[in-house]
Design an enzyme around this catalytic site. Structure first.
Site, PDB file in Angstrom:
ATOM      1  N   ASP A  46      -6.576  -0.372  -1.635  1.00  6.95           N
ATOM      2  CA  ASP A  46      -5.527   0.659  -1.653  1.00  6.95           C
ATOM      3  C   ASP A  46      -4.207  -0.456  -1.782  1.00  6.95           C
ATOM      4  O   ASP A  46      -3.009   0.155  -1.592  1.00  6.95           O
ATOM      5  CB  ASP A  46      -5.518   1.385  -0.448  1.00  6.95           C
ATOM      6  CG  ASP A  46      -5.450   0.621   0.926  1.00  6.95           C
ATOM      7  OD1 ASP A  46      -5.294  -0.661   0.972  1.00  6.95           O
ATOM      8  OD2 ASP A  46      -5.604   1.343   1.746  1.00  6.95           O
ATOM      9  N   ASP A  47      -4.122  -1.642  -2.171  1.00  9.29           N
ATOM     10  CA  ASP A  47      -2.897  -2.266  -2.535  1.00  9.29           C
ATOM     11  C   ASP A  47      -2.763  -2.633  -3.898  1.00  9.29           C
ATOM     12  O   ASP A  47      -3.594  -3.205  -4.546  1.00  9.29           O
ATOM     13  CB  ASP A  47      -3.064  -3.602  -1.485  1.00  9.29           C
ATOM     14  CG  ASP A  47      -3.113  -3.279  -0.074  1.00  9.29           C
ATOM     15  OD1 ASP A  47      -1.954  -3.287   0.486  1.00  9.29           O
ATOM     16  OD2 ASP A  47      -4.311  -3.119   0.461  1.00  9.29           O
ATOM     17  N   TYR A  74       1.371   0.284  15.079  1.00  9.83           N
ATOM     18  CA  TYR A  74       0.380  -0.102  13.775  1.00  9.83           C
ATOM     19  C   TYR A  74       0.697   0.657  12.647  1.00  9.83           C
ATOM     20  O   TYR A  74       0.904   2.155  12.785  1.00  9.83           O
ATOM     21  CB  TYR A  74      -1.129   0.665  14.427  1.00  9.83           C
ATOM     22  CG  TYR A  74      -2.159   0.090  13.627  1.00  9.83           C
ATOM     23  CD1 TYR A  74      -2.570  -1.076  13.122  1.00  9.83           C
ATOM     24  CD2 TYR A  74      -2.625   1.361  12.714  1.00  9.83           C
ATOM     25  CE1 TYR A  74      -3.388  -1.241  12.079  1.00  9.83           C
ATOM     26  CE2 TYR A  74      -3.642   1.158  11.642  1.00  9.83           C
ATOM     27  CZ  TYR A  74      -4.124  -0.133  11.406  1.00  9.83           C
ATOM     28  OH  TYR A  74      -4.858  -0.530  10.398  1.00  9.83           O
ATOM     29  N   ASN A 105      16.396  -7.732  -0.624  1.00  7.29           N
ATOM     30  CA  ASN A 105      15.005  -8.365  -0.331  1.00  7.29           C
ATOM     31  C   ASN A 105      13.850  -7.429   0.142  1.00  7.29           C
ATOM     32  O   ASN A 105      14.267  -6.640   1.255  1.00  7.29           O
ATOM     33  CB  ASN A 105      15.326  -9.660   0.552  1.00  7.29           C
ATOM     34  CG  ASN A 105      14.255 -10.487   0.307  1.00  7.29           C
ATOM     35  OD1 ASN A 105      13.203 -10.191   0.550  1.00  7.29           O
ATOM     36  ND2 ASN A 105      14.711 -11.864  -0.146  1.00  7.29           N
ATOM     37  N   GLN A 122       3.001   4.288   2.651  1.00  7.40           N
ATOM     38  CA  GLN A 122       2.666   3.753   3.940  1.00  7.40           C
ATOM     39  C   GLN A 122       3.186   2.406   4.355  1.00  7.40           C
ATOM     40  O   GLN A 122       3.433   2.164   5.595  1.00  7.40           O
ATOM     41  CB  GLN A 122       0.961   3.444   3.858  1.00  7.40           C
ATOM     42  CG  GLN A 122       0.549   2.720   5.126  1.00  7.40           C
ATOM     43  CD  GLN A 122      -1.063   2.287   4.915  1.00  7.40           C
ATOM     44  OE1 GLN A 122      -1.759   3.465   4.912  1.00  7.40           O
ATOM     45  NE2 GLN A 122      -1.594   1.257   5.004  1.00  7.40           N
ATOM     46  N   HIS A 128      -8.568   5.365   2.420  1.00  3.22           N
ATOM     47  CA  HIS A 128      -7.828   3.877   2.134  1.00  3.22           C
ATOM     48  C   HIS A 128      -8.623   3.007   1.125  1.00  3.22           C
ATOM     49  O   HIS A 128      -8.435   1.744   1.337  1.00  3.22           O
ATOM     50  CB  HIS A 128      -7.727   3.416   3.549  1.00  3.22           C
ATOM     51  CG  HIS A 128      -6.765   3.525   4.334  1.00  3.22           C
ATOM     52  ND1 HIS A 128      -5.420   3.625   4.333  1.00  3.22           N
ATOM     53  CD2 HIS A 128      -6.845   4.584   5.406  1.00  3.22           C
ATOM     54  CE1 HIS A 128      -4.704   4.270   5.330  1.00  3.22           C
ATOM     55  NE2 HIS A 128      -5.517   4.983   6.032  1.00  3.22           N
ATOM     56  N   ASP A 183       0.952  -1.063  -0.072  1.00  6.75           N
ATOM     57  CA  ASP A 183      -0.167   0.105  -0.113  1.00  6.75           C
ATOM     58  C   ASP A 183       0.853   1.216  -0.040  1.00  6.75           C
ATOM     59  O   ASP A 183       1.810   1.473   1.094  1.00  6.75           O
ATOM     60  CB  ASP A 183      -0.863   0.063   1.211  1.00  6.75           C
ATOM     61  CG  ASP A 183      -1.896   1.239   1.287  1.00  6.75           C
ATOM     62  OD1 ASP A 183      -1.408   2.116   0.692  1.00  6.75           O
ATOM     63  OD2 ASP A 183      -2.600   1.119   2.332  1.00  6.75           O
ATOM     64  N   LYS A 187      -2.941  -2.541   7.568  1.00  2.00           N
ATOM     65  CA  LYS A 187      -3.175  -4.094   7.439  1.00  2.00           C
ATOM     66  C   LYS A 187      -2.362  -4.821   6.489  1.00  2.00           C
ATOM     67  O   LYS A 187      -1.681  -4.012   5.877  1.00  2.00           O
ATOM     68  CB  LYS A 187      -4.633  -4.374   7.377  1.00  2.00           C
ATOM     69  CG  LYS A 187      -5.604  -4.150   8.548  1.00  2.00           C
ATOM     70  CD  LYS A 187      -5.193  -4.770   9.900  1.00  2.00           C
ATOM     71  CE  LYS A 187      -5.432  -6.229   9.988  1.00  2.00           C
ATOM     72  NZ  LYS A 187      -4.890  -6.743  11.251  1.00  2.00           N
ATOM     73  N   LYS A 222      -7.925  -5.050   3.617  1.00  2.00           N
ATOM     74  CA  LYS A 222      -8.695  -4.703   4.859  1.00  2.00           C
ATOM     75  C   LYS A 222      -8.805  -6.043   5.550  1.00  2.00           C
ATOM     76  O   LYS A 222      -9.679  -6.246   6.285  1.00  2.00           O
ATOM     77  CB  LYS A 222     -10.137  -4.084   4.860  1.00  2.00           C
ATOM     78  CG  LYS A 222     -10.099  -2.734   3.950  1.00  2.00           C
ATOM     79  CD  LYS A 222      -9.294  -1.785   4.661  1.00  2.00           C
ATOM     80  CE  LYS A 222      -9.227  -0.276   3.918  1.00  2.00           C
ATOM     81  NZ  LYS A 222      -8.377  -0.428   2.987  1.00  2.00           N
ATOM     82  N   GLN A 280      -5.673 -27.961 -10.871  1.00  3.99           N
ATOM     83  CA  GLN A 280      -6.093 -28.837 -11.828  1.00  3.99           C
ATOM     84  C   GLN A 280      -5.058 -30.083 -12.003  1.00  3.99           C
ATOM     85  O   GLN A 280      -3.684 -29.880 -11.346  1.00  3.99           O
ATOM     86  CB  GLN A 280      -6.152 -28.339 -13.212  1.00  3.99           C
ATOM     87  CG  GLN A 280      -7.099 -27.389 -13.460  1.00  3.99           C
ATOM     88  CD  GLN A 280      -8.544 -27.644 -13.269  1.00  3.99           C
ATOM     89  OE1 GLN A 280      -9.544 -26.796 -12.914  1.00  3.99           O
ATOM     90  NE2 GLN A 280      -8.897 -29.075 -13.500  1.00  3.99           N
TER      91      GLN A 280
HETATM   92  C1  F6R Z   1      -7.711  -0.539   7.632  1.00  2.00           C
HETATM   93  C2  F6R Z   1      -7.564   0.888   7.169  1.00  2.00           C
HETATM   94  C3  F6R Z   1      -8.287   1.894   7.525  1.00  2.00           C
HETATM   95  C4  F6R Z   1      -7.667   2.990   8.600  1.00  2.00           C
HETATM   96  C5  F6R Z   1      -8.566   4.028   8.879  1.00  2.00           C
HETATM   97  C6  F6R Z   1      -8.045   5.171   9.540  1.00  2.00           C
HETATM   98  O1  F6R Z   1      -6.819  -1.382   7.224  1.00  2.00           O
HETATM   99  O2  F6R Z   1      -6.402   1.319   6.432  1.00  2.00           O
HETATM  100  O3  F6R Z   1      -9.746   1.387   8.038  1.00  2.00           O
HETATM  101  O4  F6R Z   1      -7.242   2.522   9.481  1.00  2.00           O
HETATM  102  O5  F6R Z   1      -9.164   4.695   7.586  1.00  2.00           O
HETATM  103  O6  F6R Z   1      -6.955   5.500   9.130  1.00  2.00           O
HETATM  104  P1  F6R Z   1      -6.077   6.900   9.439  1.00  2.00           P
HETATM  105  O7  F6R Z   1      -5.581   6.484  10.864  1.00  2.00           O
HETATM  106  O8  F6R Z   1      -4.963   6.904   8.577  1.00  2.00           O
HETATM  107  O9  F6R Z   1      -6.751   8.064   9.531  1.00  2.00           O
HETATM  108 MG    MG Z   2      -3.963   2.205   3.045  1.00  2.00          MG
HETATM  109 MG    MG Z   3      -4.892  -2.215   2.226  1.00  2.00          MG
END
Ligand code: F6R
Ligand code: MG
Ligand code: MG
Length: 362
Positions: free
Chosen positions: A53-54, A228, A105, A95, A19, A12, A231, A133, A241
């Site tokens: 968002d990935d 944190y 790597n 991020q 997100h 991401d 995710k 998510k 197959q």
């Molecule tokens: C879950 C995710 C979002 C954020 C949420 C708060 O994986 O990425 O749910 O956790 O939008 O984001 P911030 O803290 O960046 O405002």
């Molecule tokens: Mg994100």
């Molecule tokens: Mg994501």
């Protein structure tokens, strides 16, 4: 025919909007870079996709797993795309890139990686799953169903080339050790572990003769960062197959929108919704968690596809059910079991709030 390596490397590097999804300029940027590498012969083929968002880079090459050249290529793309994201002020630009320094790597630096090296068969159908998510343990349930549950995979019962069962490599993410368990012999032991999907993650599944069948990206970015960050939104490669589960047996587990961790702020349980590429944009409460499936036939290393495997009417009911479950569990608001238990909230932003409360306890 030389072996071919399939590398799926994802990160991401900025969301659009919030997100929820991916800006087209990011996709174009990544495609151009990979096209150049293909022109130079560094890689054989590629596909650029996204789930939410990935950014998912699907690459085939002859350099083997953990190849510095391929990882550097992916890393440089993520760094470059981060610049595009910064220009557009996309949300959370860069991020998942935890370090400025690339050292051979991408593992440990934030991006997720799933790689397998295969001897290409006469025909090589492969499904690549990408999620948003949620977290790497979310592949435990479907992998068990595909490779060990005869109620899902009838091939385990009636195909003599599958009847011997499979071997699951399971990673204990908190102690960084791996155990291999055979099915059907050790299926109860396997379930003891992988039912705790935040702790034990299926890394790979093999046939008993060692042939690789499936690999996942087991990286936990928050554990790596110790805080944190976001995710881990995992990816997975599954061969199908001819002595492995059929395409339909690999997709079947997703007809049940089972519960996974993630969703809003990486802090909730919610239903895992299988969607078509165009619906891979989680918005409701930043979710619910989503999965897409890219279907390819591999031909001399070239990726023939993708087919959008969940763009199928027969997954409508799963999506409806997921929406019903989402509606129901959302009504719990900040209460468990919608919110994750405290033990799993360690790598969210909650501990900072708890810290503030400390002085109030008498
Ligand atoms: C879950 C995710 C979002 C954020 C949420 C708060 O994986 O990425 O749910 O956790 O939008 O984001 P911030 O803290 O960046 O405002
Ligand atoms: Mg994100
Ligand atoms: Mg994501």
């Amino acid at each position: 025919m030389d072996n071919i390596t399939i590398s799926v490397i994802k990160a991401d590097i900025g969301g659009y909007v919030g997100h929820s999804s991916m800006h087209p300029n990011i996709l174009t940027n990544a495609m151009q870079a990979l096209d150049k590498a293909k022109g130079k012969g560094t890689i054989v083929d590629f596909h650029v996709g996204h789930c939410g968002d990935d950014l998912d880079l699907i690459i085939t090459h002859r350099l083997g797993e953990n190849a510095g050249e391929v990882h550097k290529l992916a890393w440089d793309i993520f760094v470059d795309c981060t610049e595009v994201a910064k220009e557009l002020k996309l949300y959370g630009a860069g991020q998942d890139l935890l370090s400025d320094a690339f050292s051979g790597n991408v593992k440990g630096l934030g991006p997720g990686v799933a790689e397998m090296t295969i001897e290409e068969r006469k025909s090589e159908p492969v499904l690549i799953f990408a999620a948003d998510k949620t977290s790497p343990g979310s592949w435990n349930f479907p992998l068990y169903k595909m490779f060990a549950d005869p109620f899902n995979t009838i091939g385990l019962v009636i195909d003599p080339s599958m009847h011997d069962g499979f071997v699951f490599d399971v990673l204990d993410v908190f102690n960084n050790r791996t155990v291999s368990l055979k099915t059907p012999e050790e299926m109860y032991d396997l379930l003891v572990l992988i039912g705790a999907s935040e702790h034990y993650i299926v890394k790979a599944v093999h046939k008993k003769d060692g042939v690789i069948a499936a690999v996942t990206s087991p990286q936990k970015v928050n554990l790596m960062a110790g805080r944190y960050v976001g995710k881990d939104d995992p990816v997975m490669i599954v061969r199908c197959q001819s002595g492995l589960p059929a395409v339909g047996e690999v997709l079947e587990p997703f007809s049940m929108p089972y519960m996974v961790t993630g969703w809003m702020r990486g802090s909730h349980w919610g239903p895992f919704m299988p969607v078509a590429f165009e619906d891979a944009n989680p918005t409701r409460f930043d979710g619910p968690p989503r999965v897409v499936a890219f279907g390819f036939q591999i031909s001399n290393g070239s990726l023939i596809g993708p087919r959008d495997m969940f763009a199928d009417l027969s997954y409508d009911l799963a999506r409806t059910k997921a929406n019903e479950v989402a509606d129901y569990i959302r009504r719990h608001g900040p209460f468990e079991p919608h919110r994750l238990p405290l033990s799993d909230m360690e790598y969210t932003t909650l501990p900072q709030v708890l810290e503030k409360l400390k002085g109030k306890f008498k």
